[in-house]
Each structure stands twice: as C-alpha cells, then as structure tokens.
Design an enzyme around this catalytic site. Sequence first.
Site, PDB file in Angstrom:
ATOM      1  N   ASP A  11      -4.643 -83.096 -25.781  1.00  0.00           N
ATOM      2  CA  ASP A  11      -4.091 -81.749 -25.847  1.00  0.00           C
ATOM      3  C   ASP A  11      -3.635 -81.385 -24.440  1.00  0.00           C
ATOM      4  O   ASP A  11      -4.454 -81.345 -23.508  1.00  0.00           O
ATOM      5  CB  ASP A  11      -5.149 -80.743 -26.319  1.00  0.00           C
ATOM      6  N   ASP A 130      -3.062 -76.941 -38.921  1.00  0.00           N
ATOM      7  CA  ASP A 130      -4.232 -76.305 -38.321  1.00  0.00           C
ATOM      8  C   ASP A 130      -4.745 -75.283 -39.322  1.00  0.00           C
ATOM      9  O   ASP A 130      -4.054 -74.300 -39.626  1.00  0.00           O
ATOM     10  CB  ASP A 130      -3.862 -75.606 -37.008  1.00  0.00           C
TER      11      ASP A 130
END
Length: 268
Positions: A11, A130
């Site tokens: 990330d 998500d």
Amino acid sequence: MLTRRVIPCLDVDAGRVVKGVSFVDLRDAGDPAEMAAFYDSEGADELVFLDITASSDDRETMVDVVRRVSSQVFIPLTVGGGIRTVDDMRKMLEAGADKVGVNSAAIRDPELINRCSKEFGAQCVVLAIDAKRVANPAYLRLQGEEPQLAEAPWQVFTHGGRRPTAVDPVKWAKLAENLGAGEILLTSMDADGQKTGYDLQLTAAVSENVGIPVIASGGAGELEHFYDALGVGEADAVLVASLFHFGELRVSEVKSYLAERGLPVRGA
C-alpha cells in the site's frame, strides 16, 4: 487442485509503503522498490501495488513508482489506485504491470470493466472490492436493478475506504465477472490490520458466487488464518501486508505451513 498463491501487498502513499488498521492510522513501512525486490527473492507468487490515495486525491497512479517496482520483480505485478479509463490501464501495463485493479471508477461506470477487458483481456483486469459490515442492512442495489435486501450485511466502499456506496459486494463481484473481470481482490475493511483473521463469511460468500479467482485480503495475524481463508473462505490466494512488512512472518513460513496442511503451493 490449483496451486494457492501467497501475495504481499504494498500500500503506497506519497511514494512510501504504509500500513494501517482498518484503512486508518497509517505508518511507514519502507521503500516500494526495495520491498518489491525483497519479496521477489523471498519466493512470493505475485505482488500487489496499491496507490491508496490516488482516487481520494483525484490524481493518477504514480507511474514512476510503478516503473521502479516492476524493474525489481520477475513475478506477476498487479497495480491499482486511481485507474479511471482504458488509457490509465494502458499506462500501467506499459509501465510494467501484468494486471491492473479497478475499484472506485468501476462503481461509477461498471462498463469500464468491459472496455478494459475487451482491450487487454480478462486476465489483465482485477476488480478490487473494499467491503465493510453495516449494522442495519439497507436495500442495496446496483444501478438499474430493483431494490433487494442484501443477503449479508456488507457494503462496498470506494476512494480508499472513505466513501460508502450502498452496493452489495457479492452482487457486485458477480456483475464484474459478467462484465469481463478476471479476478477479484476482496478486502475486509473490518479485519484489515486487526490480525484476528480474514472475514471468512465475506470471503466465502463472494468465492461461492463467482467462477473467477478470489484473493482474500485483510486480517492475517497467524499461520492458521491463511489456511482458513483458503479452506473455509474458499479463496484462491491470500494477500498479506503488515505481517510481512514488519518481519512477523516470512513468505516461506506461510508456504511451508500451507503445504504441511495439504494445500498445494509453489516452492514449499
């Protein structure tokens, strides 16, 4: 039986690898290119690079960082974050990505999946979902559908987990497959960084309703969690971040454990 994959996730925010808990409280974890090279040498099956603020900041994915990362790895690389058009996907593939993830823009325009799949092939298109549990399930629907009560209390979030959409992740995964997505990257926002295990109910619900590979993401804390995600959760691969980034486990340890439990993995 298909080989199960172990995939480290980078990330990236402002050019650095970061890791947080449930998408907040980010802390620095290192340089993306250096970490990519390390995971390549560690025997990772693939690598995922996510520019986690590209959509929320309304900017393009950091192409220069993707080039640096891709130059350091000889394993498949998936890149996501800020992908809004077919041309954006082309730039990532030209920069060295093997697969490209779409998320926020695909919710706004589901046909983006179809256009990218026709242009580059389904094997290049990854839908990133998500999802977060909601206390009171509402009537969730995709554009053009009649309202239907969600079978499970989750909804999809976009823009790095900042915006709720009132979309059921299971229905969204099925639609994406029909539109030409070749893989699902499924992240539980509730489990992310908690180290209490993957959301097995969410993972199984999606895995059982699509015919394309599902990567389970969010929640790994111990070796048994990986086995559970691939077994009970029926995932095809497991995504890992903080456990690997901060040296709590190594790729080889996870693969050896899975092999001992009877799951086929490469290089164990």
